[in-house]
Design a protein around this motif. Structure first.
Motif, short mmCIF file in Angstrom:
data_model
loop_
_atom_site.label_atom_id
_atom_site.label_comp_id
_atom_site.label_asym_id
_atom_site.label_seq_id
_atom_site.Cartn_x
_atom_site.Cartn_y
_atom_site.Cartn_z
N THR A 181 16.16 106.72 -59.42
CA THR A 181 15.10 106.03 -58.68
C THR A 181 15.73 104.87 -57.93
O THR A 181 16.70 104.26 -58.40
CB THR A 181 14.02 105.48 -59.63
OG1 THR A 181 14.67 104.75 -60.69
CG2 THR A 181 13.17 106.58 -60.23
N ASP A 212 15.73 103.00 -50.69
CA ASP A 212 15.67 103.79 -51.93
C ASP A 212 16.43 105.10 -51.81
O ASP A 212 17.21 105.48 -52.69
CB ASP A 212 14.21 104.04 -52.33
CG ASP A 212 13.60 102.81 -53.02
OD1 ASP A 212 14.37 101.91 -53.39
OD2 ASP A 212 12.37 102.76 -53.18
N VAL A 247 9.19 109.51 -52.66
CA VAL A 247 9.39 108.23 -53.35
C VAL A 247 8.11 107.91 -54.09
O VAL A 247 7.02 108.35 -53.71
CB VAL A 247 9.76 107.07 -52.38
CG1 VAL A 247 11.18 107.19 -51.88
CG2 VAL A 247 8.78 106.96 -51.23
N GLU A 288 11.58 101.35 -55.78
CA GLU A 288 10.76 102.16 -56.70
C GLU A 288 10.72 101.51 -58.09
O GLU A 288 9.67 101.46 -58.73
CB GLU A 288 11.34 103.58 -56.82
CG GLU A 288 11.16 104.44 -55.58
CD GLU A 288 11.77 105.83 -55.76
OE1 GLU A 288 11.00 106.79 -55.87
OE2 GLU A 288 13.00 105.95 -55.80
N ARG A 325 11.68 102.73 -47.87
CA ARG A 325 12.04 104.08 -48.30
C ARG A 325 13.51 104.37 -48.02
O ARG A 325 14.21 105.00 -48.80
CB ARG A 325 11.14 105.09 -47.57
CG ARG A 325 11.42 106.56 -47.88
CD ARG A 325 10.45 107.47 -47.16
NE ARG A 325 10.39 107.17 -45.74
CZ ARG A 325 9.31 106.74 -45.08
NH1 ARG A 325 8.16 106.60 -45.70
NH2 ARG A 325 9.37 106.47 -43.80
#
Length: 795
Positions: A384, A373, A460, A388, A370
């Motif tokens: 994104t 991202d 996410v 992802e 996470r």
């Protein structure tokens, strides 16, 4: 719970980043002192004074209100080190050289207060190495705090501890950065270039490498790697120009110096063209040229083959643009991989390179997937993140393709994908959290108290974070609005229309929401679920929906619609429970009027507010000009109303839009008592707190008072200035007509100065002027032009 209040910040280094970090502290009402070297000639603080002066000229503007530049305290390292004793947070932001930073630290360390946090804004040097030479106590209070450029607008701040940093220091700093400065905090490990630059700059290098391999020019690459991929519209090379090619070169050098054992090490070679441009002083936008340069009105691109600049503007092939429009990520990825078109092969290659890289390096650079991202989304402007994208396109299928390319020698290195990629998983983001290879588990979200202020956190793909468009208990929902609550006494109205435009459905929804709130709730909040992600509060009246009414019934059929809007907004103003508008992004035209009629406004710093109807040849007719007259009369407190009215008149007549919530306060669209919020994810929480507080303090609807107006005297004075502007060629005859009508409304019409009128009188003037203009062919040209091209027509 103990309060951590930053009473004063010191920023060491008045370069581009240092000065802008100081500016953003001032935006957030945090007192700040900006240090630099003493100037060799002129005033001793000359370097800092020039940097502060430059802040007023930069675009996008680092300051929410240019006048606030005066609030930055100036200092130099010779005379003012004692000022550091009064600072709770000290951020070093000088050039990226370890030896220079160490020299400065020796100078300042004895002056740092015993409880102050000391942090470096380095974009990639080792935080642990920077802290060498500190005593044990200072080491415990030292960390990296890496802002992204420009710091007011980029959501990301990376927080990097050393092994010695006390954990509570990081928690306190995360709270301050999140709420006070409005940032998204990602904790990074102390590895070269941390997370966002490590992955982002690798991505740029891989893109340059693959572009050369497939023979694509910079303009085509930028068209392929910008908005079409959901990334910053500047693409790859244009972004490098904006960042500065010297800065990019520096980040690459950090990788070369510190990552010799990285399997991707050969990719960190400085690209020949980049070295050539830097050598020639073509450092990008700040130097007037880099990969691109502007010649007159034309943009040219550098052609590495000839070493000269040639015409730019080539776009992606149509077939590729069509593939990228495919909604299903799995079909899109397969189409790119299967295509024989070099542009498609290039895109598959840069996706593959990124997936390969983040899989190999996740364990060493970040706590979990996470964080990678969010770092790319918040620091590089991607919609994104890379994990992802991989997960959305089908985890196992994509992993198999990447592994096939590695084995076939097509990848950038032959390092295999780590074992965990193939352990039977179909995701790295799950409702339980995001995958951490080091912990061999899914890591949940941070539970620091600051995140209780975010009703809906950034999500996410695949996690279980509540979504503001679907969460809570719905009372009524149709295609225009959603009326709902979270079981806490406050009703919420969300506009579901595109850009929050206001048509009949929204007007009906507003009346229903007020009715429901008066019966069963303490207050009503107007809030849109997409506001935190750069959406709009409301971009104004829905012109598209007015067309059929206009076509079938002509101008006459529109008048009742305008009256309905006016009545709905008056209903909002005089509701018996407090209505709070939670504003972020655009609040234009009718959207601005919607907000003006609320009992209170809570606005994100990034709020762009204005009455812009003149752009389509109309006047505001939802009560915006009526409110201008009311507010000017209130502001004047018995003095000459015209002096106060002129500001409101000028804003509406020139369609001025605030460049921040702070500027909207200066323009009078936000009141001094309205609240400005820095983190858009906290907007709903603060708005609900304000609504409850108003109710609990015994809120009563405002009394309907008569409004003193300037009448003929105001109208004549404003019109005299308009005549000069028209005769001087500054405005067209139609602009003159519209501005004269605005002047007539805000001054109350052709009546005696000092006359008292009711609000309905002013609303009638608005509606009459609106109808008169709607009948005018010149206005009809402007409306059609705006609907066809989205740009105002000057006629």
């Amino acid at each position: 719970m103990s309060n951590f209040i930053v009473k004063k910040v010191a920023v060491l280094g008045a370069g581009v980043m240092g000065a802008q970090i100081a500016a953003h502290c001032v935006n957030a009402k945090v007192p700040v002192v900006l240090f630099d070297l003493p100037a060799k000639e002129g005033p001793k603080n000359g370097i800092v004074l020039r940097a502060i002066d430059n802040l007023k000229k930069l675009s996008p503007a680092p300051l929410g209100n240019k006048d606030d530049a005066a609030l930055i305290e100036v200092a130099n390292y010779e005379d003012n080190l004692d000022v550091l004793k009064g600072c709770d947070l000290i951020i070093e932001a000088i050039a990226e050289r370890m030896d220079w930073k160490h020299d400065l630290y020796k100078k300042v360390a004895p002056h740092i207060a015993p409880n102050a946090i000391f942090a470096s804004n380095t974009s990639g040097l080792s935080i642990t190495a920077l802290s060498e030479g500190f005593d044990v106590d200072l080491q415990a209070r030292f960390c990296g705090v890496h802002f992204f450029n420009p710091p007011r607008y980029m959501h990301l701040v990376e927080l990097i501890p050393t092994v010695s940093t006390r954990p509570e220091i990081l928690d306190q700093l995360e709270g301050f950065l999140t709420t006070t400065l409005g940032k998204g905090v990602v904790r990074a490990k102390d590895t070269p270039n941390f997370i966002a630059n490590r992955v982002g700059i690798f991505g740029m290098l891989a893109t340059i490498h693959e572009a050369e391999k497939f023979g694509l020019s910079y303009d085509v690459v930028d068209d392929l790697t910008g908005a079409k991929l959901g990334r910053a519209k500047s693409g790859t090379f244009r972004t490098a120009d904006v960042v500065g090619l010297d800065t990019m070169g520096h980040v690459i050098k950090t990788m070369q110096d510190n990552l010799q054992n990285d399997p991707f090490f050969p990719v960190y070679k400085t690209p020949d063209t980049l070295a050539k441009l830097i050598g020639a002083g073509a450092l990008g936008q700040k130097a007037g040229g880099g990969f691109y340069k502007k010649v007159g009105k034309d943009i040219q691109r550098f052609d590495p083959a000839t070493g000269t600049y040639v015409a730019a503007g080539k776009k992606a092939d149509d077939i590729i643009a069509r593939i990228l429009k495919e909604k299903d990520p799995a079909k899109r990825m397969k189409a790119l991989r299967d295509s024989t078109n070099p542009q498609a092969q290039f895109l598959w290659a840069i996706f593959r390179d990124a997936f390969h890289y983040i899989a190999v390096h996740l364990e060493s650079i970040a706590d979990n997937a996470r964080d990678i991202d969010f770092a790319l989304r918040w620091g590089f402007g991607w919609k994104t993140g890379p994990f992802e994208n991989w997960q959305a396109a089908g985890w196992q299928q994509v992993a198999t393709w990447v592994q096939e390319d590695i084995e076939a020698g097509k990848a950038l290195c032959n390092a295999p994908l780590p074992q965990w990629v193939f352990d039977g998983r179909d995701a790295v983001h799950t409702p339980d959290g995001s995958w951490s290879p080091a912990k061999k588990s899914y890591v949940p979200r941070s539970d620091l108290p600051v995140y209780q202020r975010q009703a809906f956190r950034a999500a996410v793909l695949g996690d279980n974070v509540a979504n503001g468009a679907t969460a809570g208990t719905t009372i009524l929902e149709d295609e225009s609005v959603r009326i709902w609550h979270q079981n806490d006494d406050v009703l919420i109205l969300s506009l579901k229309t595109k850009m929050g435009v206001i048509g009949q459905g929204v007007i009906n929804g507003l009346a229903k929401a007020i009715d429901e709130a008066e019966k069963n709730f303490k207050g009503l909040v107007l809030w849109n679920a997409n506001a935190a992600d750069g959406g709009a509060f409301s971009a104004g009246a829905d012109l598209q929906s007015m067309l059929p009414v206009f076509m079938s019934g002509g101008v006459k059929a529109i008048e009742p619609e305008v009256a309905k809007l006016q009545n709905a907004l008056q209903g909002l103003k005089y509701a018996n429970v407090p209505v709070v508008a939670a504003v972020a992004g655009l609040a234009l035209g009718g959207g601005c009027e919607l907000m003006l009629h609320a009992a209170k406004r809570v606005a994100s710093i990034e709020s762009y507010i204005g009455l812009v109807e003149v752009g389509v040849g109309l006047v505001p007719a939802g009560g915006g000009l009526k409110e201008a007259a009311v507010r000017a009369a209130n502001d004047a407190k018995g003095n000459d109303i015209l002096q106060f009215l002129k500001v409101y008149f000028t804003n509406a007549a020139t369609a001025a839009v605030s460049k921040s919530a702070l500027e909207a306060q200066q323009m009078g669209y936000l009141k001094p008592t309205d609240t400005i919020v820095f983190n858009p994810y906290e907007l709903l929480h603060v708005a609900k707190v304000e609504a409850r507080a108003l109710f609990d303090a015994g809120y009563r609807a405002p009394q309907r008072k008569l409004v003193p107006v300037t009448g003929r005297y105001g109208l004549a004075t404003i019109k005299a200035q308009l005549v000069n502007m028209r005769d001087g060629g500054f405005i067209s005859a139609h602009d003159f007509k519209i501005a004269s009508l605005i002047a007539e409304i805000v001054s109350g019409g052709d009546i005696e100065q000092g006359s008292l009128v009711n609000e309905q009188w002013l609303l009638d003037l608005e509606r009459k002027a609106f109808m008169e203009l709607l009948n005018n062919p010149k206005t009809q040209e402007r409306i059609m032009g705006m609907m066809q091209t989205g740009k105002p027509v000057r006629n």
